[in-house]
Design a protein around this motif. Structure first.
Motif, PDB file in Angstrom:
ATOM      1  N   VAL A 164     -49.022 -10.206   7.258  1.00 35.88           N
ATOM      2  CA  VAL A 164     -50.333 -10.156   6.885  1.00 35.88           C
ATOM      3  C   VAL A 164     -51.005  -9.003   6.263  1.00 35.88           C
ATOM      4  O   VAL A 164     -50.760  -8.205   7.166  1.00 35.88           O
ATOM      5  N   HIS A 165     -51.544  -8.819   5.233  1.00 35.02           N
ATOM      6  CA  HIS A 165     -51.916  -7.465   4.751  1.00 35.02           C
ATOM      7  C   HIS A 165     -53.201  -6.871   5.684  1.00 35.02           C
ATOM      8  O   HIS A 165     -53.975  -7.910   6.117  1.00 35.02           O
ATOM      9  N   ALA A 208     -56.002 -20.928   6.283  1.00 37.35           N
ATOM     10  CA  ALA A 208     -56.072 -21.580   5.080  1.00 37.35           C
ATOM     11  C   ALA A 208     -57.507 -22.622   5.080  1.00 37.35           C
ATOM     12  O   ALA A 208     -58.149 -23.128   6.197  1.00 37.35           O
ATOM     13  N   LYS A 209     -58.337 -22.831   3.859  1.00 35.25           N
ATOM     14  CA  LYS A 209     -59.307 -23.447   3.665  1.00 35.25           C
ATOM     15  C   LYS A 209     -59.231 -24.409   2.487  1.00 35.25           C
ATOM     16  O   LYS A 209     -58.354 -23.908   1.701  1.00 35.25           O
ATOM     17  N   SER A 210     -59.732 -25.522   2.402  1.00 35.84           N
ATOM     18  CA  SER A 210     -59.791 -26.301   1.161  1.00 35.84           C
ATOM     19  C   SER A 210     -61.279 -26.596   0.611  1.00 35.84           C
ATOM     20  O   SER A 210     -62.133 -26.961   1.171  1.00 35.84           O
ATOM     21  N   THR A 211     -61.151 -26.226  -0.714  1.00 32.63           N
ATOM     22  CA  THR A 211     -62.566 -26.184  -1.348  1.00 32.63           C
ATOM     23  C   THR A 211     -62.600 -27.532  -1.990  1.00 32.63           C
ATOM     24  O   THR A 211     -63.632 -27.813  -2.519  1.00 32.63           O
ATOM     25  N   GLY A 212     -61.476 -28.320  -2.225  1.00 33.61           N
ATOM     26  CA  GLY A 212     -61.482 -29.668  -2.768  1.00 33.61           C
ATOM     27  C   GLY A 212     -60.934 -29.503  -4.187  1.00 33.61           C
ATOM     28  O   GLY A 212     -60.764 -30.293  -4.863  1.00 33.61           O
ATOM     29  N   GLU A 213     -60.839 -28.207  -4.568  1.00 35.50           N
ATOM     30  CA  GLU A 213     -60.386 -27.867  -5.931  1.00 35.50           C
ATOM     31  C   GLU A 213     -58.790 -27.425  -5.887  1.00 35.50           C
ATOM     32  O   GLU A 213     -58.798 -26.330  -5.244  1.00 35.50           O
ATOM     33  N   LYS A 214     -58.207 -28.151  -6.267  1.00 38.98           N
ATOM     34  CA  LYS A 214     -56.469 -27.665  -6.403  1.00 38.98           C
ATOM     35  C   LYS A 214     -56.282 -26.633  -7.217  1.00 38.98           C
ATOM     36  O   LYS A 214     -56.821 -26.488  -8.284  1.00 38.98           O
ATOM     37  N   LYS A 215     -55.417 -25.716  -6.867  1.00 41.59           N
ATOM     38  CA  LYS A 215     -55.203 -24.452  -7.672  1.00 41.59           C
ATOM     39  C   LYS A 215     -53.619 -24.779  -8.111  1.00 41.59           C
ATOM     40  O   LYS A 215     -53.017 -25.441  -7.401  1.00 41.59           O
ATOM     41  N   ASP A 216     -53.387 -24.254  -9.196  1.00 41.82           N
ATOM     42  CA  ASP A 216     -51.953 -24.378  -9.886  1.00 41.82           C
ATOM     43  C   ASP A 216     -51.176 -23.531  -9.119  1.00 41.82           C
ATOM     44  O   ASP A 216     -50.705 -22.598  -9.939  1.00 41.82           O
ATOM     45  N   GLN A 217     -50.726 -23.563  -7.879  1.00 41.58           N
ATOM     46  CA  GLN A 217     -49.822 -22.659  -7.286  1.00 41.58           C
ATOM     47  C   GLN A 217     -49.316 -23.487  -6.078  1.00 41.58           C
ATOM     48  O   GLN A 217     -49.698 -24.536  -5.516  1.00 41.58           O
ATOM     49  N   ILE A 218     -48.036 -22.701  -5.794  1.00 42.71           N
ATOM     50  CA  ILE A 218     -47.158 -23.437  -4.762  1.00 42.71           C
ATOM     51  C   ILE A 218     -47.038 -22.425  -3.451  1.00 42.71           C
ATOM     52  O   ILE A 218     -47.190 -21.195  -3.735  1.00 42.71           O
ATOM     53  N   ASN A 219     -47.323 -23.017  -2.297  1.00 45.81           N
ATOM     54  CA  ASN A 219     -47.037 -22.166  -1.201  1.00 45.81           C
ATOM     55  C   ASN A 219     -45.671 -22.254  -0.627  1.00 45.81           C
ATOM     56  O   ASN A 219     -44.987 -23.130  -0.946  1.00 45.81           O
ATOM     57  N   ILE A 220     -45.207 -20.794  -0.484  1.00 45.53           N
ATOM     58  CA  ILE A 220     -43.920 -20.820   0.019  1.00 45.53           C
ATOM     59  C   ILE A 220     -44.024 -20.192   1.517  1.00 45.53           C
ATOM     60  O   ILE A 220     -44.523 -19.085   1.648  1.00 45.53           O
ATOM     61  N   VAL A 221     -43.668 -21.240   2.382  1.00 48.66           N
ATOM     62  CA  VAL A 221     -43.839 -20.913   3.912  1.00 48.66           C
ATOM     63  C   VAL A 221     -42.526 -20.066   4.254  1.00 48.66           C
ATOM     64  O   VAL A 221     -41.469 -20.855   4.355  1.00 48.66           O
ATOM     65  N   ALA A 222     -42.475 -18.734   4.404  1.00 43.71           N
ATOM     66  CA  ALA A 222     -40.994 -18.183   4.464  1.00 43.71           C
ATOM     67  C   ALA A 222     -40.705 -18.061   6.077  1.00 43.71           C
ATOM     68  O   ALA A 222     -41.618 -17.712   6.711  1.00 43.71           O
ATOM     69  N   THR A 271     -49.540 -10.621   2.785  1.00 44.86           N
ATOM     70  CA  THR A 271     -50.096 -11.543   2.107  1.00 44.86           C
ATOM     71  C   THR A 271     -51.870 -11.515   2.490  1.00 44.86           C
ATOM     72  O   THR A 271     -52.142 -11.125   3.792  1.00 44.86           O
ATOM     73  N   THR A 272     -52.511 -11.299   1.394  1.00 45.43           N
ATOM     74  CA  THR A 272     -54.116 -10.968   1.725  1.00 45.43           C
ATOM     75  C   THR A 272     -54.688 -12.162   2.467  1.00 45.43           C
ATOM     76  O   THR A 272     -54.346 -13.026   2.001  1.00 45.43           O
ATOM     77  N   ILE A 273     -55.889 -11.907   2.956  1.00 44.04           N
ATOM     78  CA  ILE A 273     -56.670 -12.694   3.497  1.00 44.04           C
ATOM     79  C   ILE A 273     -57.156 -14.042   2.529  1.00 44.04           C
ATOM     80  O   ILE A 273     -56.890 -15.047   2.774  1.00 44.04           O
ATOM     81  N   GLU A 274     -57.495 -13.311   1.412  1.00 45.92           N
ATOM     82  CA  GLU A 274     -57.818 -14.284   0.163  1.00 45.92           C
ATOM     83  C   GLU A 274     -56.738 -15.203  -0.168  1.00 45.92           C
ATOM     84  O   GLU A 274     -57.186 -16.577  -0.362  1.00 45.92           O
ATOM     85  N   ALA A 275     -55.500 -14.723  -0.251  1.00 47.96           N
ATOM     86  CA  ALA A 275     -54.389 -15.576  -0.774  1.00 47.96           C
ATOM     87  C   ALA A 275     -54.121 -16.677   0.338  1.00 47.96           C
ATOM     88  O   ALA A 275     -53.901 -17.547  -0.009  1.00 47.96           O
ATOM     89  N   LEU A 276     -54.309 -16.061   1.747  1.00 46.37           N
ATOM     90  CA  LEU A 276     -53.688 -16.862   2.888  1.00 46.37           C
ATOM     91  C   LEU A 276     -54.956 -18.157   2.864  1.00 46.37           C
ATOM     92  O   LEU A 276     -54.873 -19.341   2.934  1.00 46.37           O
ATOM     93  N   GLU A 277     -56.316 -17.835   2.401  1.00 43.71           N
ATOM     94  CA  GLU A 277     -57.300 -18.814   2.456  1.00 43.71           C
ATOM     95  C   GLU A 277     -56.979 -19.868   1.373  1.00 43.71           C
ATOM     96  O   GLU A 277     -57.380 -21.094   1.551  1.00 43.71           O
ATOM     97  N   SER A 278     -56.578 -19.151   0.242  1.00 45.61           N
ATOM     98  CA  SER A 278     -56.638 -20.103  -0.969  1.00 45.61           C
ATOM     99  C   SER A 278     -55.188 -21.109  -0.625  1.00 45.61           C
ATOM    100  O   SER A 278     -54.990 -22.141  -1.488  1.00 45.61           O
ATOM    101  N   THR A 279     -54.274 -20.996   0.485  1.00 45.55           N
ATOM    102  CA  THR A 279     -53.241 -21.866   0.587  1.00 45.55           C
ATOM    103  C   THR A 279     -53.614 -23.077   0.767  1.00 45.55           C
ATOM    104  O   THR A 279     -52.745 -24.257   0.579  1.00 45.55           O
TER     105      THR A 279
END
Lengths: 459, 454
Positions: A36-37, A163-177, A225-233
Motif C-alpha cells: 500500500v503506498h 473500499a467505498k462504493s459510490t453507486g457508480e460503476k467504474k470500467d475497471q477490474i480489481n486484481i487481488v494479488a 497501491t494508493t489510497i485513492e485506488a484502493l477506495e475505488s475498488t
C-alpha cells in the motif's frame, strides 16, 4: 552432513515440527501492507517479532524494510497493549508521517486479548489520526495458520477498510494479488496493459521492494497501491482473486462490503494457469486477447516442445506455499515431469482439494500440508523415493546438498540468491524463465556427471 | 526525509560531541519507544544467539512456529563436529495449545527428539506465549531430564520480559546449570575458558590457536563451536576470558563467585585489542614467563606480516568517514581503534544495548563532532550518514540495504559475516572488506549520499 540424522522411516510425530516449511502470520501481514503506498506496517507485540520479520524480508529483498513496533514490556503484557498502541499511533504520525498505518497483531497481543478494532476506533475518537490519514488493522495470531494466512488477513483488512462504493460503476477490474513477488505484480500490470484492461492491483509491492538506487533512503518508495485506488475498488466491475488461500479473502471482503462480484483463479504460474488467467481477464473486461500475448504463449510452447526430451519422466519434489504450489505442480505435469513429493506447511483444506484434482492422473504423488508437513518429512520422503529435482525456497538447499539433487529456488524466502524480485515467475514469460531454470540445472548436472566418452557439445 | 526528525523522547539517547560543556549522561538501557522503527530484537533473540553455537545440544523452541522459523540457521557459528544446532525444532503451538497449555506437547516432543538425536543436553526456550499461558517448563525439563539422563535446561526467554540483554542473562543462567557438572581431572594450571566468542566464520578457532601457541590450555569456548562436556568441566579452568561482555559477563561473574575463577574482558578485533587480549592473559600467568615470551613472539610475527598490508590500504582509506551501528558497545570501541589504524574517521558510533559507562567511554574515544547514539532507527541512521557524509556504514542485516541505498559502502560486523574478522588475519580481512566496499567502482554509477558528490 548437516541432515545426516534424517532417517528413512517415517513415523507419526506428536506435535513436533522439525525444520518448518512455513512461518508465522505477522510477516505475511507486513509484506501485504508494504504493497500500500505510503504505508508503515506496525507490529503490535514485543520488539523481537518486528525485528525478525524485518530481517527476513530484508534478506529476501535486499531492500530496507520499515515497520514500527509497539515494544511490549511485561507491563503491557499484563495490563493490555492499548496504551502502547495509542502512543505508537501518535509517535508514528508525528515522526514518520505515513499515509497509512497497517497494524497487525502477534501471538502476544492476541493472547492477552487486545481488540485492534476497538483500539483503532479509540485512536480515531481521541483525534490521534490526522485528517486524510488512515489506520487499518488485521488480526494475525501466530498460533493459527501461517505467513500465508497473515497475508490473506491483511489483504482482507485492506479491502474491507478502504473500499467505498459510490453507486457508480467504474470500467475497471480489481486484481487481488495473492502472495507473489514485486516482479510478478509488475508482470500482471504489464499483461493487463498489453490487453488494454484497466485494473486496480492490490497489494502492489513493485517499486517498493525492488526500488532503484537513488542515493537516498526513501522511507516510502514510490510504489504501492494508493489510497485513492484502493477506495475505488468498491466501484469496480468485478474482481479476480489470484490464489484461493492468499488472494481470495481480499476479494470476499470486497464482495461483502461493496457487492463487487469476484472469481478466483490460480496465481498464473505456468502455462495452464496463465491461460485461465488471461481468459478470465479477457472475459471480465470484455476484450480480445491481443496478438502479442498469443505470441508470448507461442514462444513458451515452442520452448516446451523443443526441450521436451530433457524433461520427460523427471521426478520432482516441491515445497512451499499452497497458492504457488498448486499452479506449479500443474506446470510440472504440463512439462511431462512427475511431481512426486509435495509439502506445504500452511494448513487448509483448499490445498488438499486442489491437489487431488490436479494429481488425479498421478497416483504416485505424495502430498501433505499443515500439521507435520515440514522439511524433515520432505527429506524422509525423498530418501524413500529419490527425485531428479527439488523446487522450493532457500531452506531446500540442505536437502539438495545432502542428497545431491539439482535444486531450483522458488518461493519465500530466498535468502541466498537474487532475481526473484526482478524477474517474474508469472505469465508466459515467467513460465519461460522457470523452464530455463529447470533445464539449466538438469543440463549442468548432466555436463558435470557424464563420463568423458559421453560428454558432448550437445548433451 | 527532510521532514523526518528525531523521535520525541529520544533526544537524550543521542549525543553529539561538541566541546566539554555539552556532556550529559546518555539515556540508555531503556525499552524502545512504542511506535519506533527500532533495530532491536527481544529477550528470546538474545538467548537464542548466545546458546546457538552449542553444537551438540538440542535447541527446542517452545511456542508458535515463527520464533523457531526465524532463528533457523541464522548465525554462521561454525562447528568442527556435530551440527545439531543448525536444525530447527519447534513445538509449533496452535490455538488449542494456547488455551489448554502446551506442556504435554513439549514433553512428548522432547522424548521424541532425545530418542532420535541422542544429544548431550537440551535447551528449551520459552517464548512470549509460554510466559503468558504459564506452562511450567521447569517441571517438564526436570521430568525429561530424570527420564532421559541428560541435562534438559529451561531458558526463560519470554520475548516481552525486557531487551536482548535480558536474553543473554537467561542464557547465562542456563549455562551456569551445566558448569560444574563435569570432571576437572587433567586440567592444568595454565588454562582458560573463552567466553562470548561465537565462532562466526571460524573466529574461535583463530583465537583458540593463538592461546594454544602461547602454551595455554583452552578448556571450553563458550559458546563458539561449543560442546556440552567442555562447558560441564569449564570450572576447572584458571581464568575466564570474556569477549562480547554484554552476553557473557554475567556467567563470568557467577563463575567467579562460585568457583573463584577470575575473569578478563577483552576484544579480538583490531591489532591493538587483539594484542592486548593475548598480553593480558600472559600477564595473568606471570609466574610462567614463557607464556609472555610466546605472546610477544606471536604478536610481533603477526603484526610484522600485517603492517605492510595495512599501509597499502591506508593510503587510499585515510580520511574516509565511517558510521558504526552495532549490537554491543564494546565492539564499537574496538572498531574505532581498528579503523584508526588506517586513519579512517568515525563520525557516528551507536549501539543497541550499551550502558552508561560504555557511552562515556565512547565519548572519550571519539573526535569532536561524532554522534553517539543508543537504540537508533533507520531514519536517524540515514540522517546522520547524510549529515556527516559517511563513506561506510558498519552494522548488521537490517542496516546493509540502507547503506547501499545511500550509495555508501557497508561492512557486516554482525551475524552475517562470512569471513573471520577477529584476530590478526581477521583485521586484514576486515580492512580489505572495508577497502573493497568503500572503493568499489560501483559508486561511480550510483548516486551517492542523496546526491552529494564525494
Amino acid at each position: 552432513m548437516l541432515l545426516r540424522h534424517t532417517t528413512k522411516e517415517v513415523k507419526e510425530r506428536e506435535g513436533l515440527t522439525i525444520n518448518p516449511a512455513k512461518t508465522c502470520q505477522p510477516i505475511g501481514a507486513m509484506y501485504a501492507a508494504l504493497g500500500v503506498h505510503g504505508c508503515l506496517p506496525h507490529s503490535h507485540g514485543s520488539q523481537g517479532c518486528c525485528a525478525y520479520h524485518r530481517s527476513t524480508l530484508t534478506r529476501h529483498y535486499k531492500e530496507p524494510v520499515m515497520s514500527a513496533t509497539s515494544s511490549f514490556t511485561e507491563g503491557a503484557s499484563v495490563f493490555g497493549g492499548q496504551a502502547n498502541l495509542l502512543q505508537a499511533i501518535d509517535t508514528i504520525f508525528s515522526v514518520y508521517d505515513p499515509d497509512v498505518i497497517a497494524v497487525h497483531s502477534t501471538c502476544l497481543s492476541e493472547t492477552i486479548g487486545d481488540d485492534l478494532q476497538q483500539i483503532t476506533k479509540k485512536a480515531l475518537d481521541d483525534g490521534k489520526i490526522p485528517e486524510g490519514k488512515r489506520v487499518i488493522y488485521a488480526s494475525t495470531p501466530s498460533f493459527v495458520g501461517s505467513h500465508v494466512t497473515g497475508y490473506a488477513n491483511m489483504l482482507a483488512g485492506i479491502a474491507e477498510q478502504f473500499a467505498k462504493s459510490t453507486g457508480e460503476k467504474k470500467d475497471q477490474i480489481n486484481i487481488v494479488a495473492g502472495w507473489m513477488e514485486p516482479s510478478d505484480m509488475r508482470e500482471i500490470k504489464r499483461i493487463a496493459k498489453e490487453m488494454g484492461v484497466r485494473i486496480v492491483l492490490f497489494p502492489d509491492t513493485s517499486d517498493v521492494l525492488d526500488a532503484p538506487q537513488t542515493g537516498k533512503h526513501e522511507f516510502y518508495p514510490k510504489g504501492g497501491t494508493t489510497i485513492e485506488a484502493l477506495e475505488s475498488t468498491g466501484d469496480s466491475k468485478s474482481s479476480i482473486a489470484l490464489g484461493c488461500m492468499s488472494g481470495e479473502p481480499g476479494a470476499i471482503a470486497l464482495d461483502k462490503k461493496c457487492k463487487v462480484p469476484f472469481q478466483t483463479e490460480d496465481i498464473p504460474i505456468g502455462l495452464s494457469a496463465t491461460d485461465r488467467f488471461i481468459m478470465s481477464l479477457s472475459k471480465a473486461a470484455g476484450v480480445e486477447v491481443p496478438d502479442e500475448i498469443t505470441a508470448e504463449r507461442g514462444r513458451l510452447v515452442d520452448v516446451m516442445t523443443d526441450m521436451e526430451q530433457y524433461l520427460y519422466g523427471k521426478k520432482v519434489a516441491l515445497f512451499g506455499d499452497p497458492d504457488q504450489l498448486i499452479p506449479l505442480t500443474e506446470f510440472v505435469l504440463d512439462l511431462n515431469m512427475k511431481p512426486t513429493h509435495i509439502v506445504s506447511g500452511t494448513p487448509g483444506q483448499r490445498f488438499e482439494k486442489r491437489m487431488k484434482e490436479i494429481l488425479k492422473d498421478a497416483p504416485y504423488a505424495n502430498f501433505k500440508n499443515g500439521l507435520g508437513a515440514d522439511m524433515f518429512l520432505m527429506h524422509q520422503w525423498i530418501k524413500n523415493e529419490p527425485v531428479d529435482l527439488l523446487i522450493g525456497n532457500t531452506y531446500g538447499k540442505y536437502i539438495a546438498r545432502d542428497e545431491d539433487i539439482p535444486f531450483v529456488r522458488f518461493g519465500f524466502p530466498i535468502l541466498d540468491r537474487i532475481g526473484h524480485s526482478y524477474f517474474p515467475n508469472v505469465g508466459y514469460s515467467g513460465a519461460l524463465r522457470l523452464v530455463e531454470k529447470i533445464l539449466g540445472v538438469f543440463l549442468d548436472r548432466q555436463d558435470r556427471d557424464a563420463p568423458e566418452e559421453k560428454f558432448e557439445l550437445v548433451m | 526525509m527532510e521532514k523526518i526528525g528525531i523521535l520525541e523522547g529520544r533526544q537524550r539517547q543521542i549525543y553529539e560531541k561538541k566541546g566539554e560543556e555539552t556532556a550529559f549522561d546518555i539515556t540508555c538501557e531503556t525499552t524502545s519507544l512504542s511506535g519506533s522503527v527500532s533495530q532491536r530484537a527481544c529477550v528470546f533473540c538474545g538467548s537464542r544467539v548466545v546458546l546457538y553455537p552449542v553444537a551438540d545440544a538440542l535447541h527446542v523452541v517452545h511456542g508458535p512456529i515463527g520464533c523457531a522459523a526465524y532463528t533457523w540457521d541464522i548465525r554462521g557459528a561454525v562447528s568442527s563436529g556435530p551440527e545439531l544446532h543448525r536444525l530447527s525444532f519447534s513445538t509449533d503451538l496452535k490455538e488449542m495449545d494456547v488455551i489448554y497449555g502446551g506442556e504435554k506437547k513439549l514433553y512428548l516432543s522432547l522424548l521424541e527428539l532425545i530418542e532420535r538425536y541422542q544429544p548431550k543436553a537440551a535447551f528449551i526456550y520459552s517464548t512470549c506465549i509460554i510466559g503468558l499461558i504459564g506452562d511450567d517448563i521447569d517441571a517438564v525439563c526436570k521430568k525429561v531430564s530424570q527420564e532421559k539422563g541428560i541435562p534438559v535446561l529451561p531458558v526463560h526467554s519470554e520475548g516481552f520480559k525486557g531487551t536482548k540483554k535480558d536474553g543473554y542473562k537467561a542464557a547465562c543462567d542456563s549455562l551456569m546449570k551445566l558448569v560444574g557438572t563435569g570432571s576437572t581431572e587433567g586440567i592444568g594450571k595454565y588454562s582458560i575458558n573463552i567466553l562470548g566468542e561465537f565462532n562466526l566464520a571460524g573466529e574461535a578457532w583463530i583465537i583458540r590457536s593463538y592461546y594454544e601457541q602461547m602454551g595455554i590450555e583452552v578448556v571450553s569456548t563458550m559458546t563458539g563451536d561449543g560442546r556440552v562436556d567442555d562447558i560441564r568441566r569449564s570450572h576447572g579452568a584458571s581464568l575466564n576470558i570474556v569477549q562480547c561482555s554484554g552476553s557473557m559477563v554475567r556467567l563470568a561473574k557467577q563463575m567467579e563467585e562460585k568457583y573463584s575463577i577470575p575473569c578478563l574482558r577483552v576484544s579480538y578485533f583490531g591489532i591493538e585489542d587483539m594484542s592486548k587480549a593475548l598480553y593480558d592473559v600472559a600477564r595473568h600467568f606471570s609466574d610462567n614467563p614463557a607464556i609472555m615470551e610466546a605472546a610477544k613472539k606471536l604478536v610481533s610475527r603477526e603484526v610484522g606480516k600485517l603492517y605492510p598490508q595495512l599501509q597499502q590500504f591506508r593510503r587510499e582509506l585515510a580520511g574516509k568517514k565511517v558510521a558504526i551501528y552495532v549490537g554491543g558497545a564494546f565492539k564499537a570501541f574496538s572498531l574505532i581503534k581498528a579503523l584508526a589504524s588506517v586513519d579512517m574517521k568515525v563520525v557516528l558510533a551507536g549501539s543497541q544495548t550499551g550502558n552508561k559507562d560504555d557511552y562515556n567511554s565512547l565519548k572519550e574515544m571519539c573526535d569532536e563532532g561524532t554522534v553517539i547514539v543508543d537504540d537508533s532507527n533507520p531514519v536517524e541512521l540515514s540522517k546522520f550518514v547524510l549529515e556527516k557524509e559517511a563513506d561506510l556504514l558498519i552494522g548488521g542485516v537490517k542496516e546493509r540495504p540502507i547503506a547501499y541505498k545511500l550509495g555508501i559502502g557497508f561492512c557486516d560486523h554482525n551475524h552475517e559475516r562470512k569471513i573471520p574478522l577477529a584476530g590478526f588475519e581477521g583485521m586484514y580481512n576486515f580492512i580489505r572488506e572495508v577497502y573493497n566496499s568503500v572503493m568499489s567502482p560501483v559508486w561511480q554509477f550510483a548516486p551517492r549520499k542523496g546526491g552529494l558528490s564525494s
